[in-house]
Design a protein around this motif. Sequence first.
Motif, short mmCIF file in Angstrom:
data_model
loop_
_atom_site.label_atom_id
_atom_site.label_comp_id
_atom_site.label_asym_id
_atom_site.label_seq_id
_atom_site.Cartn_x
_atom_site.Cartn_y
_atom_site.Cartn_z
N LEU A 167 47.59 40.58 -45.42
CA LEU A 167 47.41 41.65 -46.38
C LEU A 167 48.11 42.97 -45.79
O LEU A 167 49.06 43.66 -46.64
N PHE A 168 47.95 43.32 -44.62
CA PHE A 168 48.69 44.61 -43.93
C PHE A 168 50.05 44.41 -44.15
O PHE A 168 50.64 45.34 -44.66
N PHE A 169 50.64 43.35 -43.86
CA PHE A 169 52.19 43.01 -43.94
C PHE A 169 52.75 43.22 -45.45
O PHE A 169 53.61 43.78 -45.71
N ALA A 170 51.94 42.61 -46.26
CA ALA A 170 52.30 42.61 -47.68
C ALA A 170 52.36 44.04 -48.15
O ALA A 170 53.21 44.34 -48.96
N LEU A 171 51.33 44.59 -47.92
CA LEU A 171 51.35 46.20 -48.25
C LEU A 171 52.27 47.12 -47.79
O LEU A 171 53.07 47.72 -48.60
N ALA A 172 52.81 46.92 -46.46
CA ALA A 172 53.71 47.47 -45.79
C ALA A 172 55.27 47.28 -46.59
O ALA A 172 56.28 48.10 -46.82
N ILE A 173 55.45 46.06 -46.90
CA ILE A 173 56.63 45.37 -47.63
C ILE A 173 56.78 45.93 -49.18
O ILE A 173 57.53 46.57 -49.43
N VAL A 174 55.50 46.27 -49.77
CA VAL A 174 55.46 46.69 -51.16
C VAL A 174 55.82 48.20 -51.26
O VAL A 174 56.44 48.64 -51.95
N ARG A 175 55.12 48.77 -50.34
CA ARG A 175 55.44 50.24 -50.30
C ARG A 175 56.86 50.56 -49.76
O ARG A 175 57.37 51.75 -50.42
N LEU A 176 57.43 49.69 -49.10
CA LEU A 176 59.03 50.16 -48.78
C LEU A 176 59.84 49.90 -50.00
O LEU A 176 60.70 50.45 -50.43
N ILE A 177 59.53 48.70 -50.79
CA ILE A 177 60.26 48.44 -51.99
C ILE A 177 59.96 49.50 -52.90
O ILE A 177 61.08 49.78 -53.57
N PHE A 178 58.73 49.78 -53.19
CA PHE A 178 58.30 51.06 -54.15
C PHE A 178 59.09 52.20 -53.70
O PHE A 178 59.61 53.18 -54.70
N TYR A 179 59.20 52.33 -52.65
CA TYR A 179 59.82 53.79 -51.87
C TYR A 179 61.32 53.80 -52.26
O TYR A 179 62.09 54.89 -52.91
N ILE A 180 62.02 52.49 -52.03
CA ILE A 180 63.64 52.50 -52.43
C ILE A 180 63.68 52.70 -53.67
O ILE A 180 64.80 53.41 -54.24
N ILE A 181 63.17 52.07 -54.70
CA ILE A 181 63.08 52.26 -56.07
C ILE A 181 63.04 53.70 -56.52
O ILE A 181 63.81 54.15 -57.41
N THR A 182 61.94 54.35 -55.99
CA THR A 182 61.65 55.85 -56.21
C THR A 182 62.87 56.59 -55.86
O THR A 182 63.04 57.69 -56.40
N VAL A 183 63.38 56.31 -54.73
CA VAL A 183 64.50 57.22 -54.30
C VAL A 183 65.73 57.04 -55.20
O VAL A 183 66.36 58.16 -55.33
N ILE A 184 65.99 55.82 -55.61
CA ILE A 184 67.27 55.95 -56.73
C ILE A 184 66.72 56.25 -57.98
O ILE A 184 67.56 56.99 -58.47
N VAL A 185 65.63 56.19 -58.54
CA VAL A 185 65.12 56.73 -59.77
C VAL A 185 64.64 58.21 -59.87
O VAL A 185 65.35 58.85 -60.53
N THR A 186 63.70 58.40 -59.00
CA THR A 186 63.21 60.06 -58.94
C THR A 186 63.17 60.27 -57.61
O THR A 186 62.19 60.40 -56.86
N PRO A 187 64.28 60.90 -57.15
CA PRO A 187 64.46 61.30 -55.70
C PRO A 187 63.52 62.60 -55.68
O PRO A 187 63.41 63.12 -56.51
N PRO A 188 63.25 62.87 -54.23
CA PRO A 188 63.30 62.38 -53.04
C PRO A 188 62.50 61.03 -52.69
O PRO A 188 62.50 60.47 -51.55
N GLY A 189 61.92 60.48 -53.72
CA GLY A 189 60.99 59.27 -53.61
C GLY A 189 59.67 59.58 -53.19
O GLY A 189 59.03 60.44 -53.05
N ILE A 190 58.86 58.35 -53.43
CA ILE A 190 57.33 58.44 -53.25
C ILE A 190 56.83 57.60 -52.50
O ILE A 190 57.20 56.23 -52.36
#
Length: 270
Positions: A167-190
């Motif tokens: 669960l810890f590794f899955a959470l780390a991967i999900v937050r990284l994917i979400f950050y990359i999406i928000t950097v592109i859509v609404t910089p500077p990212g969340i």
Amino acid sequence: MEQQSKAPQDIRNVVNFLRSSSAGMKIRVGVLNGKRVDYFKGKGAVKALLSPAYAKLKNVPKVKDEQEAQQLLMSIIPFAFFLRVERGAPTGTSSGSPKQLQITQMQTFVPSDYYAWFYEGSQWTTYVGGVAMVAIMLAGVMFPLWPPIMRLGVWYLSIGVLGLIGLFFALAIVRLIFYIITVIVTPPGIWIFPKLFADVGFVESFIPLWEWDVPKKKGKKKRSEKEKGNETNSGAEVISSGRIEEVQDSGSSRPASRQARVEEVPDEES
């Protein structure tokens, strides 16, 4: 050693204190007769006997000043818990490698000299750790003989631990994917759980829930240093932009302010 077994109990209590971490002495590592040994400086032992930690001990000789501390340490030397040594050159090529030690013939206590330990201290923690390690190894080897209820409990426990890690590794991967999406859509990212990998407690790792990835502002110290640098640069520019004007020679090699003048002073008596 035979001499150590003859030591009184109060002396042994002092030695156990000096050998423990509560004494706060700086322990160095040297080489004596091809073996690594711990050694310390006499000044550190004197400070340890004058510390509040030693004053709280019971069944130990009382120490009021440095002279009494040196006398007490001198009385311990005949029992060979530690002996005076001379420190030589390093054993390796680097300066940080252990240095050669040699026992001196004149055994006395001098705060500026070094003393090698020939006593390992209380060994009860080592014995307890050894017994616990043997018990764990036997329990693991005899796992097939465990009752079915205990084996089922261990299986559930291992599945729970593996689930938390996954669960810890899955959470780390999900937050990284979400950050990359928000950097592109609404910089500077969340960032989700921005303190997940920070050096904080377990509960604080999940507070706050999200945070903008805003660059950290520079501290006041860095700002003041930058302002000082700007002032220095501006001063240098002013100096470099200054002009030097030529002054006509008045015909004298001396400045006018340094020319000697002779004036007649009227005689007051006449």
